[in-house]
Structures are given as structure tokens and as C-alpha cells.
Design an enzyme around this catalytic site. Structure first.
Site, PDB file in Angstrom:
ATOM      1  CB  CYS A 193       0.421  -9.278   2.513  1.00 11.06           C
ATOM      2  SG  CYS A 193      -0.698  -7.913   2.189  1.00 11.06           S
ATOM      3  CB  CYS A 225      -0.324  -9.399  -4.509  1.00 11.02           C
ATOM      4  SG  CYS A 225      -1.362  -8.031  -3.972  1.00 11.02           S
ATOM      5  CD  GLU A 260      11.442  12.684   1.879  1.00  7.97           C
ATOM      6  OE1 GLU A 260      10.236  12.716   2.171  1.00  7.97           O
ATOM      7  OE2 GLU A 260      11.978  11.712   1.327  1.00  7.97           O
ATOM      8  CB  CYS A 288       2.144  -2.047  -2.383  1.00  7.72           C
ATOM      9  SG  CYS A 288       0.680  -2.339  -1.376  1.00  7.72           S
TER      10      CYS A 288
HETATM   11  S1  SF4 Z   1       1.058  -8.502  -1.050  1.00 11.74           S
HETATM   12 FE1  SF4 Z   1       0.283  -6.905   0.315  1.00 11.74          FE
HETATM   13  S2  SF4 Z   1       1.953  -5.455   0.532  1.00 11.74           S
HETATM   14 FE2  SF4 Z   1       2.413  -6.723  -1.257  1.00 11.74          FE
HETATM   15  S3  SF4 Z   1       1.576  -5.621  -3.039  1.00 11.74           S
HETATM   16 FE3  SF4 Z   1      -0.022  -7.015  -2.335  1.00 11.74          FE
HETATM   17  S4  SF4 Z   1      -1.237  -5.808  -0.902  1.00 11.74           S
HETATM   18 FE4  SF4 Z   1       0.711  -4.719  -1.168  1.00 11.74          FE
END
Ligand code: SF4
Length: 381
Positions: free
Chosen positions: A207, A198, A36, A191
Site C-alpha cells: 500500500c 492498516c 445498490e 480502510c
Molecule cells: S494498508 Fe492501505 S489499503 Fe490497507 S487499510 Fe491501510 S491505507 Fe487502507
């Protein structure tokens, strides 16, 4: 909501998460802590070989705490942010002296160790001990800001508070080690900042950023500090002949106010008297300064410093060459020449229409007064 969020994330993690990271096998508080700290500001691919060399030489808190600082720095060299290595050493010594060689299991005690912030403490306790602790590293901030539609720069306290609240609300009650790793993995691999996928995301259905087309704008960027506008300063020379006329020159085509007529402008750094002699064959006697005139261009602010006085022609004579002439205030006030806006306002102030017989009506028609304070910045040519 949190259960559903965590279930989808964990199902994705089973198939697509990172399960072969060197600090995961075996997973101990020491190895998680070390990873970490190394991962703060550094990518996994860079950290991996450093981690392996480091744990081969310093396999536990005791060996690290006893190591000479120089040797520790040799093993860290190349990872950057060397304060992390110094904190690591100090934290290992604190674990030995205060906690009997075991990483503390209480959040506050973990947070008190050198180099450990709230997210790192949460990650270590969740990963090493399965505690129900929220994490909020850069990847997780990005995921949550997008998924929950939290606007603003995460470095701002109010935005960070909303993100922490969100992170805590979403915590599941089981599999905390996997959950925190899944959240970090989703941010690191799917992401992402540049090209989020997405279409493959387990969180896509609810989202907010995706639904509202705000993926590219979240999380908000750090506000840029307002840069002071560049300033320029110039003398504005009002040389008056014996008939009360002023000398004006036509501005060169390139540069500010190209083609307009203006009393001589001389850079404030320059010797204005010398420049007036050189350029116009004139000298001013008893030059009186007037209040500065401020003017905003699109990319900088200009401040003019008027100097007024009777002009005397030198032996060289007035160098007009078609680009400088004497004009009466009445002619200027009547709008016979194109003057730059701040100069026109200054002329109006010096020679009010009422003082100029026969010009007032024309002036009123041609040059309606506008409130100077509302003037918009002038575009730089
Ligand atoms: S849907 Fe939302 S959380 Fe998923 S990759 Fe796209 S922006 Fe990121």
C-alpha cells in the site's frame, strides 16, 4: 499484480467480509439493484430494515412497476434522497417495458436506466451476473486512492479517470461477485475514512499510502471554493488648516493601527461631514476626492477614500484632547509620527521630499520607498 491483489482481498473476504447481507440471500438482479440504489449515500445498517420491508411488499420488478407512486414513497420515507425512489419506480417500469421484466445484462443498457451510474451498473452486473465489471463507490475510491497512492480529490475528472483505470487493471478473472463485495467491505470496515486499521489489512504490504505515511491525506479532500475576502471601506479625511498642516488623530489602542497617527478615518457608510463636525469640530469646504488607496490586512481588504480640502474650525473649537493634532506635511514626511504604511505612502505621494526644504535627506533615510505592489497583508491586531 491484479491476481495477487485479488487473491489477498478474497482470502480476507472469506474470513472477515460481510456474508449475511439480506440482498445476498437469495442474490438476484432485482435485489442487488434495489440494495445498490438504497446504499447510494446511505449506510448498510440504515438500509437493512428498509430493504427487508421493501422486498416484502415489492418482491420483483413487476410489483414495483405497478405500485402507486404514493405507496412506494411511503415505503421509502425516512431513507432520504427521494429522487432515488422516483428513479427506482421509473427504472422498474423501464425494465418491464423495455427488457421484458429482466434486468439487462448489457452494461450500456443497465447504465441507461434511471438512477444508475457507472459504478452502480458495474456493481449490479458483477454481483448479480458475475460479470467482469469495475466498481468505484466512495469506499472503493478510498481504498484504491490509498493503495495506489492516487492524489487529488476523486470528484475531479482526471483523478476519477486514474481511479477507474486502477479499478479496471486490478479486476480478477473469476469470482467477480465476491471480489466487488470484498472491495466494498474492506473500505467500509477496515480502510475507513477516520481510523483505518492498516495492521490488519491484506493490502498493507504494497500500500503506497501506508509506505509513504500518506494515509491521512488520501483520498484528497474536495478543494474549498476560494471565499471572497471581506472588504471594508473608509473615508480618509485630509483637513488642511491655513498653515497647510493636516489634522491627525491617534488611533485608539484597540482596533486597526492602534497607537499610530492617522488623518481621521470615518466609516464609508457614515455621513463623513457630520462625523467630522461631531468628532473634531471641523468642516471641510470644497472637499476633493482623491484616488482610493487599497490595503490588505490578514483577514480583510481595506479601501480608503481620501477627501482633501481646507478645514474651518466651528464654534465648538477643535477637540484635540491629546489625541488629535495638526502636523505639517514636512514633519510627517520626516517621520516624526508613526503613520500606518498606506497613509505614509499616500503622504509621500502628496508631499514629495523634494518639495519640502530641509526634509528630503531625513526622509530618505527614515522612510525608504518600498514597492507598494509587493506589500504583504498586514496582520490584524
Ligand atoms: S494498508 Fe492501505 S489499503 Fe490497507 S487499510 Fe491501510 S491505507 Fe487502507
Amino acid at each position: 499484480m491484479s491476481g495477487d491483489f485479488a487473491d489477498r482481498l478474497l482470502a480476507w473476504f472469506e474470513r472477515h467480509g460481510r456474508h449475511d447481507l439480506p440482498w445476498q440471500q437469495p442474490r438476484s438482479a432485482y435485489r442487488v439493484w434495489l440494495s445498490e440504489v438504497m446504499l447510494q449515500q446511505t449506510q448498510v445498517a440504515t438500509v437493512r430494515p428498509y430493504f427487508e420491508r421493501f422486498v416484502a411488499r415489492f418482491p420483483d420488478f413487476a410489483s414495483l412497476a405497478q405500485a402507486p407512486a404514493d405507496e412506494l414513497m411511503r415505503y421509502w420515507a425516512g431513507l432520504g434522497y427521494y429522487a432515488r425512489a422516483r428513479n427506482l419506480h421509473a427504472a422498474a417500469q423501464a425494465v418491464m417495458s423495455r427488457h421484458g421484466g429482466e434486468f439487462p445484462t448489457e452494461f450500456e443498457a443497465a447504465l441507461a436506466l434511471p438512477g444508475i451510474g457507472r459504478s452502480t451498473a458495474g456493481a449490479i452486473l458483477a454481483q448479480a451476473h458475475g460479470q467482469r465489471q469495475a466498481i468505484l463507490d466512495a469506499n472503493v475510491k478510498r481504498v484504491l486512492a490509498r493503495w495506489a497512492g492516487i492524489a487529488g480529490w476523486p470528484g475531479e475528472a482526471a483523478v476519477a479517470a486514474r481511479l477507474w483505470h486502477c479499478a479496471e487493471q486490478l479486476l480478477p478473472t473469476q469470482r467477480l461477485a465476491d471480489y466487488s463485495q470484498a472491495l466494498m467491505d474492506l473500505g467500509a470496515t477496515l480502510c475507513t475514512a477516520g481510523q483505518p486499521r492498516c495492521g490488519d489489512c491484506p493490502l498493507a504490504d504494497d500500500c503506497v499510502a501506508r509506505r509513504e505515511g500518506r494515509v491521512a491525506e488520501l483520498p484528497g479532500a474536495k478543494p474549498r471554493p476560494a471565499r471572497p475576502r471581506p472588504q471594508r471601506e473608509a473615508w480618509l479625511i485630509l483637513a488642511e488648516d491655513e498653515q497647510g498642516r493636516w489634522l491627525l488623530e491617534q488611533r485608539p489602542g484597540a482596533g486597526i493601527w492602534g497607537g499610530l497617527w492617522c488623518p481621521p478615518l470615518i466609516d464609508r457608510e457614515q455621513d463623513w461631514a457630520g462625523a467630522l463636525r461631531e468628532r473634531h469640530g471641523l468642516q471641510l469646504s470644497g472637499a476633493q476626492p482623491d484616488a482610493p488607496i487599497a490595503h490588505a490586512f490578514s483577514h480583510y481588504d481595506l479601501r480608503l477614500y481620501p477627501l482633501r480640502g481646507p478645514a474651518q474650525l466651528l464654534a465648538t473649537g477643535l477637540r484635540e484632547a491629546g489625541t488629535s493634532r495638526w502636523y505639517s506635511p514636512a514633519a510627517l514626511r520626516a517621520g516624526e509620527l508613526g503613520l500606518p504604511a498606506p497613509v505614509a505612502r499616500y503622504v509621500e505621494r502628496l508631499a514629495p521630499a523634494a518639495d519640502l526644504p530641509g526634509t528630503a535627506a531625513v526622509a530618505r533615510v527614515r522612510r525608504p520607498r518600498r514597492p507598494a505592489a509587493k506589500a504583504k497583508p498586514e496582520s490584524v491586531p
